[in-house]
Design a protein around this motif. Structure first.
Motif, short mmCIF file in Angstrom:
data_model
loop_
_atom_site.label_atom_id
_atom_site.label_comp_id
_atom_site.label_asym_id
_atom_site.label_seq_id
_atom_site.Cartn_x
_atom_site.Cartn_y
_atom_site.Cartn_z
N THR A 1 -11.35 -1.13 -1.89
CA THR A 1 -10.48 -0.24 -1.83
C THR A 1 -8.94 -0.58 -0.92
O THR A 1 -8.19 -0.55 -1.75
N ALA B 1 0.96 -1.34 -0.20
CA ALA B 1 -0.17 0.07 0.50
C ALA B 1 1.18 1.00 0.09
O ALA B 1 0.74 2.43 -0.58
N GLU C 1 -2.00 5.69 7.92
CA GLU C 1 -3.37 6.16 7.68
C GLU C 1 -4.53 5.30 7.81
O GLU C 1 -4.93 4.81 9.20
N LEU C 2 -3.76 3.75 7.27
CA LEU C 2 -5.09 2.86 7.98
C LEU C 2 -4.49 2.46 9.11
O LEU C 2 -5.11 1.40 9.95
N LYS D 1 -7.56 -1.42 -4.06
CA LYS D 1 -6.92 -0.12 -4.91
C LYS D 1 -5.83 -0.04 -4.34
O LYS D 1 -4.43 0.61 -4.47
N TYR D 2 -6.00 -0.14 -2.73
CA TYR D 2 -4.47 -0.30 -2.18
C TYR D 2 -3.15 -1.33 -2.29
O TYR D 2 -2.66 -1.04 -1.54
N LEU E 1 2.78 5.86 2.99
CA LEU E 1 1.38 7.16 3.74
C LEU E 1 0.45 6.21 4.21
O LEU E 1 -0.04 6.45 5.41
N LYS E 2 -0.01 6.00 2.70
CA LYS E 2 -1.08 4.58 2.67
C LYS E 2 -1.28 3.46 4.77
O LYS E 2 -2.57 3.67 4.97
#
Length: 258
Positions: A171, A152, A159-160, A174-175, A155-156
């Protein structure tokens, strides 16, 4: 082995099923010990050429069994359990056979990271995913701090993990956490079609591709050196000769792992 994890083999494909559906297949000693026992069998059985890892009921795995975790008394016992969980993820990445996570429902905490330890992820489009650790004051385990940033991005992943938000299947795709999404009634058929393809593939080739792709610390020079030595050895194998012959004869190859 125990009833917390089920094991079956058919046509070269082993199926490992987490089997604590009333607790959403959450992780306790019995489930983790059962997983290790199944991984022993996968390693030892030369007839197993691919593995499907899934869960019974409406979840793949909801992560750690919180009442069980809360009942672990000493720091040493806590460390031993977390190490045992982490070693499941490590073994999945190092066993020289491809693993497909078949995600049939909700997946949270260490369940997400167990999924990400696998080589491929097939999921129902109704699946949901959460790195839920921060909600209970913990950090990701089962290799999550390693696996999630790889797919992912850092950064992602932050966030998760910071938010512990529940994300839907599109989603997650997408990641780059999922390879393929399916309708509920097509998940099993689609997953096992891929497992069959992998089981019929050249096992030495699959094993070495997995080994080198999982070693993300390699430099380009190191990769080129591995390619030089490994490719030369593979070019002399019976499987390579069979693959070339099958290509010339326009037929499906029959690989034997030699």
């Amino acid at each position: 082995m125990n009833d917390a994890v089920l094991y079956a083999v058919e046509n070269g494909v082993a199926t490992i099923t987490l089997n604590r559906p009333t607790s959403l297949n959450s992780m306790n000693d019995g489930l983790i010990d059962g997983l290790h026992a199944c991984l022993d069998r996968v390693e030892q059985d030369a007839d197993v050429r691919a593995v499907v890892l899934t869960g019974n009921g409406k979840a793949f795995c909801a992560g750690g069994d919180l009442p069980f975790l809360n009942g672990i008394a000493t720091n040493g016992e806590k460390r031993a359990f977390i190490a045992k969980v982490g070693n499941v993820a490590k073994r999945i990445t190092t066993i020289e056979k491809p693993f497909i996570a078949m995600i049939n429902g909700v997946t949270a905490g260490a369940g997400v990271n167990l999924m990400l330890a696998c080589d491929l992820v097939y999921a129902t489009n109704k699946a949901r995913f959460a790195q839920s650790f921060s909600k209970v004051g913990l950090i990701p385990d089962c290799g999550g701090l390693y696996f999630l940033p790889k797919c992912a991005g850092v950064l992602k992943a932050k966030e998760l993990m910071f938010t512990a938000d529940l994300i839907d299947a599109p989603t997650a795709e997408k990641y780059n956490m999922v390879n393929h999404l399916c309708e509920d009634d097509q998940l099993e058929e689609t997953t096992y079609a891929m497992a069959k393809r992998l089981a019929e593939s050249a096992p030495l080739s699959i094993a070495l591709i997995k080994k080198y792709l999982n070693n993300t610390a390699l430099t380009l020079d190191e990769v080129l050196a591995f390619e030089e030595s490994t490719q030369a050895l593979l070019m002399g194998t019976e499987d390579c000769k069979e693959g070339i012959a099958a290509f010339k004869e326009k037929r499906a190859p029959k690989f034997i792992g030699k």
